[in-house]
Design a protein around this motif. Structure first.
Motif, mmCIF file in Angstrom:
data_model
loop_
_atom_site.group_PDB
_atom_site.id
_atom_site.type_symbol
_atom_site.label_atom_id
_atom_site.label_comp_id
_atom_site.label_asym_id
_atom_site.label_seq_id
_atom_site.Cartn_x
_atom_site.Cartn_y
_atom_site.Cartn_z
ATOM 1 N N UNK A 41 0.855 -1.181 0.000
ATOM 2 C CA UNK A 41 0.000 0.000 0.000
ATOM 3 C C UNK A 41 0.891 1.231 0.000
ATOM 4 N N UNK A 42 0.553 2.206 -0.853
ATOM 5 C CA UNK A 42 1.342 3.434 -0.958
ATOM 6 C C UNK A 42 0.375 4.610 -1.109
ATOM 7 N N UNK A 43 0.636 5.695 -0.372
ATOM 8 C CA UNK A 43 -0.117 6.935 -0.524
ATOM 9 C C UNK A 43 0.622 7.824 -1.509
ATOM 10 N N UNK A 44 -0.110 8.330 -2.512
ATOM 11 C CA UNK A 44 0.494 9.078 -3.605
ATOM 12 C C UNK A 44 -0.133 10.464 -3.679
ATOM 13 N N UNK A 45 0.696 11.490 -3.625
ATOM 14 C CA UNK A 45 0.226 12.872 -3.694
ATOM 15 C C UNK A 45 0.024 13.268 -5.160
ATOM 16 N N UNK A 46 -1.001 12.672 -5.746
ATOM 17 C CA UNK A 46 -1.337 12.908 -7.154
ATOM 18 C C UNK A 46 -2.797 12.514 -7.350
ATOM 19 N N UNK A 47 -3.467 13.116 -8.354
ATOM 20 C CA UNK A 47 -4.870 12.771 -8.613
ATOM 21 C C UNK A 47 -5.037 11.316 -9.069
ATOM 22 N N UNK A 48 -6.206 10.743 -8.764
ATOM 23 C CA UNK A 48 -6.527 9.366 -9.187
ATOM 24 C C UNK A 48 -6.278 9.162 -10.679
ATOM 25 N N UNK A 49 -6.771 10.090 -11.503
ATOM 26 C CA UNK A 49 -6.643 9.918 -12.955
ATOM 27 C C UNK A 49 -5.191 9.879 -13.409
ATOM 28 N N UNK A 56 6.208 1.379 -18.762
ATOM 29 C CA UNK A 56 6.744 0.658 -17.603
ATOM 30 C C UNK A 56 8.270 0.577 -17.625
ATOM 31 N N UNK A 57 8.855 0.452 -18.789
ATOM 32 C CA UNK A 57 10.313 0.345 -18.918
ATOM 33 C C UNK A 57 11.003 1.585 -18.346
ATOM 34 N N UNK A 58 10.289 2.721 -18.317
ATOM 35 C CA UNK A 58 10.868 3.985 -17.841
ATOM 36 C C UNK A 58 10.861 4.108 -16.322
ATOM 37 N N UNK A 59 9.935 3.418 -15.642
ATOM 38 C CA UNK A 59 9.795 3.665 -14.207
ATOM 39 C C UNK A 59 9.603 2.432 -13.337
ATOM 40 N N UNK A 60 9.151 1.322 -13.888
ATOM 41 C CA UNK A 60 8.760 0.172 -13.072
ATOM 42 C C UNK A 60 9.921 -0.820 -12.920
ATOM 43 N N UNK A 61 10.473 -0.962 -11.708
ATOM 44 C CA UNK A 61 11.609 -1.870 -11.527
ATOM 45 C C UNK A 61 11.213 -3.345 -11.425
ATOM 46 N N UNK A 67 6.352 2.264 -4.746
ATOM 47 C CA UNK A 67 7.161 3.468 -4.520
ATOM 48 C C UNK A 67 7.540 4.138 -5.840
ATOM 49 N N UNK A 68 7.843 3.336 -6.854
ATOM 50 C CA UNK A 68 8.190 3.897 -8.165
ATOM 51 C C UNK A 68 6.978 4.555 -8.826
ATOM 52 N N UNK A 69 5.799 3.953 -8.661
ATOM 53 C CA UNK A 69 4.562 4.557 -9.173
ATOM 54 C C UNK A 69 4.324 5.899 -8.496
ATOM 55 N N UNK A 70 4.540 5.961 -7.201
ATOM 56 C CA UNK A 70 4.396 7.205 -6.435
ATOM 57 C C UNK A 70 5.342 8.281 -6.980
ATOM 58 N N UNK A 71 6.590 7.920 -7.152
ATOM 59 C CA UNK A 71 7.591 8.874 -7.644
ATOM 60 C C UNK A 71 7.208 9.406 -9.023
ATOM 61 N N UNK A 72 6.783 8.516 -9.891
ATOM 62 C CA UNK A 72 6.408 8.907 -11.260
ATOM 63 C C UNK A 72 5.176 9.819 -11.254
#
Length: 195
Positions: free
Chosen positions: A19-27, A39-44, A171-176
Motif C-alpha cells: 500500500x502506498x499513498x500518492x500525492x497525485x490525482x486518481x486519474x 513501464x520500462x521507464x519507471x517500473x523496476x 514506490x516507483x509509481x508514487x515517484x512517477x
C-alpha cells in the motif's frame, strides 16, 4: 460502476501486498498504471508489459488498452525488482497473464502459464481516495494471491523478493505520479515578471 473485490488473502497458499499513498490525482495515477508501454521507464518489477493477441507466435496487439479478456505478456519481470539487469538467471522471469478487470480504478490479471491446479495467481491493483498530511491523495493498494501445488515452491523461492518488489513498484509509481503532477502544476503557473 462495476467494482469487483480482489480475492481474500486467506484464499490461497500465500499472498503478497503493498500500500502506498500518492500525492497525485486518481486519474494521473490510473493513466500511468494503464500505460504499459511506459513501464520500462519507471517500473523496476514488471519492466515490460505488452498486450498480445497470442503468445506463440508472439503477436503484439495494435490496441494496448487494458480490457478484461486480453492477454498480457510480462517480459521481463525482475525478482527482486531492479531497474538494471538482474544478477542471476532466476531473477528474470517471463509471465503469461489474462486481464480479468480493468475499470473503475481497478486493474487485475491472472497467471495462465500453468494449469490452475498447479499454479494460479491473481493480482489486483486498486486506486482509492486516501489522505496524506490532511489532504486528499491517491491510495494505491495491490495484492496477489497464489494458489496451487507450485505456490509452495514459489513461496519458498521468492516470498521475500516478491514482498520487496511489490513495495518497490508502489514506490516507483508514487515517484512517477508525483513528478508528473508537479510538472503539470508548474506548467500552469505563469512566469513572474520582475519590475
Amino acid at each position: 460502476m462495476a467494482t469487483r473485490v480482489p480475492p481474500k488473502s486467506t484464499s490461497g497458499v500465500f499472498f503478497v501486498t503493498a500500500t502506498v499513498l500518492i500525492d497525485a490525482p486518481l486519474d494521473t495515477v490510473w493513466n500511468i498504471l494503464c500505460d504499459f508501454n511506459s513501464y520500462i521507464e519507471w517500473n523496476p518489477f514488471a519492466r515490460r508489459q505488452i498486450i498480445v493477441d497470442s503468445f506463440s507466435p508472439r503477436k503484439v496487439s495494435v490496441d494496448q488498452t487494458p480490457v478484461a479478456g486480453k492477454l498480457l505478456l510480462m517480459d521481463p519481470v525482475h525478482i527482486p525488482a531492479t531497474m538494471g539487469e538482474p544478477n542471476k538467471l532466476m531473477q528474470r522471469q517471463v509471465t503469461k497473464e489474462r486481464i480479468i478487470f480493468a475499470q473503475d480504478y481497478q486493474l487485475a490479471w491472472e497467471y495462465i502459464g500453468f494449469p490452475k491446479l498447479l499454479l494460479h495467481a491473481e493480482r489486483w491493483q486498486t486506486l482509492k481516495v486516501g489522505e496524506l498530511d490532511g489532504k486528499p491523495c491517491t491510495k494505491y493498494e495491490t495484492i496477489e494471491v497464489f494458489r496451487g501445488v507450485l505456490a509452495y515452491v514459489v513461496r519458498f523461492l521468492f516470498l521475500k523478493d516478491l514482498d520487496d518488489s511489490f513495495q518497490m513498484q508502489g514506490d516507483a509509481l508514487k515517484k512517477r505520479a508525483e513528478a508528473e503532477t508537479k510538472s503539470k502544476i508548474s506548467d500552469r503557473i505563469p512566469p513572474t515578471s520582475e519590475a
